[in-house]
Design an enzyme around this catalytic site. Structure first.
Site, PDB file in Angstrom:
ATOM      1  N   ASP A 101     -21.097  13.665 -25.617  1.00 43.68           N
ATOM      2  CA  ASP A 101     -19.565  13.655 -26.195  1.00 43.68           C
ATOM      3  C   ASP A 101     -19.221  12.034 -25.008  1.00 43.68           C
ATOM      4  OD1 ASP A 101     -20.730  14.454 -23.146  1.00 43.68           O
ATOM      5  OD2 ASP A 101     -18.554  15.841 -22.522  1.00 43.68           O
TER       6      ASP A 101
ATOM      7  N   ASP B   4      -2.824   8.321  -1.278  1.00 39.83           N
ATOM      8  CA  ASP B   4      -3.090   7.072  -0.589  1.00 39.83           C
ATOM      9  C   ASP B   4      -4.846   6.385  -0.674  1.00 39.83           C
ATOM     10  OD1 ASP B   4      -3.418   6.032   2.439  1.00 39.83           O
ATOM     11  OD2 ASP B   4      -4.401   7.862   2.665  1.00 39.83           O
TER      12      ASP B   4
ATOM     13  N   GLU C 168       0.981   5.408  12.652  1.00 36.57           N
ATOM     14  CA  GLU C 168      -0.192   5.183  13.703  1.00 36.57           C
ATOM     15  C   GLU C 168      -0.368   3.913  12.697  1.00 36.57           C
ATOM     16  OE1 GLU C 168      -3.925   7.491  13.891  1.00 36.57           O
ATOM     17  OE2 GLU C 168      -1.875   7.455  13.597  1.00 36.57           O
ATOM     18  N   ASP C 169       0.138   2.902  12.154  1.00 36.75           N
ATOM     19  CA  ASP C 169       0.347   1.534  11.804  1.00 36.75           C
ATOM     20  C   ASP C 169       0.896   1.080  12.449  1.00 36.75           C
ATOM     21  OD1 ASP C 169      -2.405   2.186  11.099  1.00 36.75           O
ATOM     22  OD2 ASP C 169      -2.536   1.643   9.106  1.00 36.75           O
TER      23      ASP C 169
ATOM     24  N   HIS D 147       3.841   7.051   5.171  1.00 35.94           N
ATOM     25  CA  HIS D 147       2.920   7.804   5.731  1.00 35.94           C
ATOM     26  C   HIS D 147       2.142   6.932   6.446  1.00 35.94           C
ATOM     27  CE1 HIS D 147       0.363   5.553   2.869  1.00 35.94           C
ATOM     28  NE2 HIS D 147      -0.438   5.579   3.203  1.00 35.94           N
TER      29      HIS D 147
ATOM     30  N   HIS E 141       0.903  -1.136   0.021  1.00 30.56           N
ATOM     31  CA  HIS E 141       0.238   0.056  -0.302  1.00 30.56           C
ATOM     32  C   HIS E 141       1.068   1.520  -0.249  1.00 30.56           C
ATOM     33  CE1 HIS E 141      -2.965   3.191   0.942  1.00 30.56           C
ATOM     34  NE2 HIS E 141      -2.426   3.470   2.217  1.00 30.56           N
TER      35      HIS E 141
HETATM   36 MN    MN Z   1      -2.021   4.517   3.909  1.00 27.72          MN
END
Ligand code: MN
Length: 552
Positions: A251, A130, A68-69, A64, A38
């Protein structure tokens, strides 16, 4: 520049790559693949799809989700990476704290919050990359989560991408979200449009060589020519305006001719009009008069070969790149002076971004967006955004939530710590208001509150306090529901409300236009949690288009 290339040539990227891979090792995504895929995909999108080849942004994209994880917190990242990278990672982590709550009036606040926290445009680019990867892999999540994330994407992130001129990303995000939010409409489109799409594509493929040949024989240089199919979500919006009549959409498939210079654009248009008759009023010169969001192109709709109607768009490679990737493309085309950001009311942001893109090399300070510097975006414990003027205090915050919250406020926690009621709030602060029933405002508050809203409520509460009365201002809630009328819809709505154990005091409805109707329902004052749940349920009823509420 490819990601692999950067990985080989830049020790910083290599370090971030290794650090993140190790931090995420053993973690799996919902679809079973290694979690590290990811952040890697996020970084690749920025470098390869948007060609935004900034090292700090790429490193931060890789890192990133680490803070957090994984067990590795921001301090550990601080020890290993530059201040710039840490700043970007921290920004993306903070953005993760805000949650979509589904009430219309707060959506704009949430967008503002995200922009305010993204003091650096690169934070927003990482967040969009993300989100793009999360949407591309959304099918692995449970249905409830899918819907929430899809709604958040449609209401918050796609419009943000649009404002940054990133139309390709914004369109893709909408298309990825569309089937989760409007499954029936999506099915309808697939069934009814597929044939038309295929027929139009076949026609486009057939006439591209004819147009190419005609342009060549008239000495118009051509860089590239292909076609694009209209995206489902935007097609659906357009169909709603045209009574779902597909024949009104010219279109559905459009030819796109990319030519080297602006002069070539006009030459190509001239040649095309000389051979095929244009439809009146459908020639658009967005080069001389760019759209408000900075979009540039020539558009025309012609009776093409076999007398079939088709739209042709003509633009330079630079216009094309900017139309697709907006702000990110300016990184590559930094000499371009065009405004890229949409909506006139955000001109200060446009100005900022203009300054930034004209002197990219000079100073990173230019990447800072401080156009919300006079606003403070703070959060409730549930992740709801409260927008306040600078120097606002917890008391202003409390009154912004509800007058009753303000009136009974006795204390506040800011980011988990008890703070005095006159503390000046900062953007990103998480504020919890401590309440005590029967408590009333103190006169001293008037000396430090910032908002007129708080001042007025305090004064009026003090007046009642002197008279020895407790004043309850709101006793009822009015729901305004716009529906596409069908048999039984009113019944469905009232059933849902009754099932939530809410008393209906009165209701009325009137037709707005054709099959649309506005239903107004007054019920007992509902607490906010219950109200939010009710609104989500009401929105799920077939035919309900919007739900607004206010306390009366
Ligand atoms: Mn993420």
């Amino acid at each position: 520049m490819t990601f692999e290339g950067l990985l080989k040539n830049s020790p910083d990227i290599k370090k971030a790559f290794d650090f993140s891979k190790k931090a995420h090792s053993g973690q799996k995504r919902k679809n079973g693949e290694p979690y590290f895929n990811h952040p890697l995909a996020t970084a690749k999108t920025i470098i390869e799809e948007w060609k935004f080849d900034d090292l700090a942004t790429t490193a931060a994209a890789l890192l990133h989700d680490v803070a957090e994880d994984t067990p590795h917190d921001i301090n550990e990242i601080k020890k290993n990476f530059s201040e710039e990278i840490v700043f970007l990672v921290d920004g993306v982590t903070k953005l993760g704290h805000v949650k979509y709550r589904g009430i219309e009036t707060r959506i704009e606040n949430m967008r503002k919050f995200i922009l305010a926290l993204s003091k650096d445009i690169r934070v927003l680019l990482i967040k969009l990359a993300d989100r793009l990867h999360n949407m591309r892999t959304l099918n692995a999540l449970p249905p409830q989560k899918q819907r929430r994330i899809a709604l958040e994407t449609m209401e918050i992130y796609a419009p943000l991408a649009y404002r940054l001129g990133m139309f390709k990303v914004s369109g893709e995000l909408e298309d990825l979200a569309f089937p989760y939010i409007y499954p029936q409409e999506h099915k309808w489109l697939l069934e009814n449009v597929k044939e038309k799409f295929e027929e139009r594509e076949k026609y486009a493929k057939k006439i591209i060589p004819i147009i190419t040949e005609r342009l060549k024989s008239n000495n118009v240089l051509l860089t590239k020519i292909d076609f694009r199919a209209k995206r489902y979500a935007s097609l659906y919006r357009k169909l709603l305006k045209h009574e779902m009549n597909l024949d009104d959409i010219h279109d559905l498939v459009a030819i796109r001719a990319i030519v080297p210079t602006i002069e070539n654009c006009y030459n190509a248009l001239g040649v095309i009009h000389k051979i095929w008759q244009p439809l009146p009023n459908r020639i658009k010169d967005y080069i001389a008069l760019p759209k408000i969001n900075g979009y540039k192109s020539l558009h025309t709709t012609i009776f093409g070969p076999e007398q079939k109607i088709i739209e042709i768009q003509i633009r330079t490679p630079e216009m094309h790149e900017i139309a697709e990737n907006g702000i990110a493309a300016h990184w590559a085309y930094q000499k371009n002076k065009a405004a890229i950001i949409s909506s006139a009311q955000e001109m200060s942001l446009v100005q900022k971004l203009r300054n930034w893109q004209t002197n990219k090399a000079s100073n990173l300070e230019d990447l800072k967006i401080d156009f919300f510097k006079d606003r403070i975006m703070s959060l409730t414990p549930k992740g709801e955004v409260i927008d306040l003027p600078q120097d606002s205090t917890p008391v202003d915050f409390a009154y912004q939530i509800h007058s009753e919250v303000g009136n009974h406020c006795v204390g506040a926690k800011i980011n988990g710590r008890i703070a005095s009621l006159d503390t000046k709030l900062k953007s990103g602060d998480l504020v919890e208001i401590l309440l005590q029933k029967n408590k009333l405002p103190s006169e001293a508050w008037l000396s430090f509150v910032k908002t007129t809203n708080a001042k007025n409520h305090i004064r009026s509460a003090l007046k009642y306090k002197k008279m020895g009365l407790l004043r309850h201002e709101n006793t009822e809630t009015e729901l305004k529901i716009v529906v596409e009328d069908r048999i039984g819809i009113l019944n469905d709505i009232t059933k849902i409300i009754a099932r939530s154990h809410i008393n209906i005091m009165s209701h009325q409805s009137h037709s707005v236009k054709d099959k649309f109707k506005t239903v107004k329902i007054v019920c007992d004052l509902i607490n906010k949690d219950k109200l939010e749940k009710l609104i989500i349920k009401l929105k799920e009823i077939k035919g309900v288009k919007s739900v607004e509420h206010h306390f009366i």
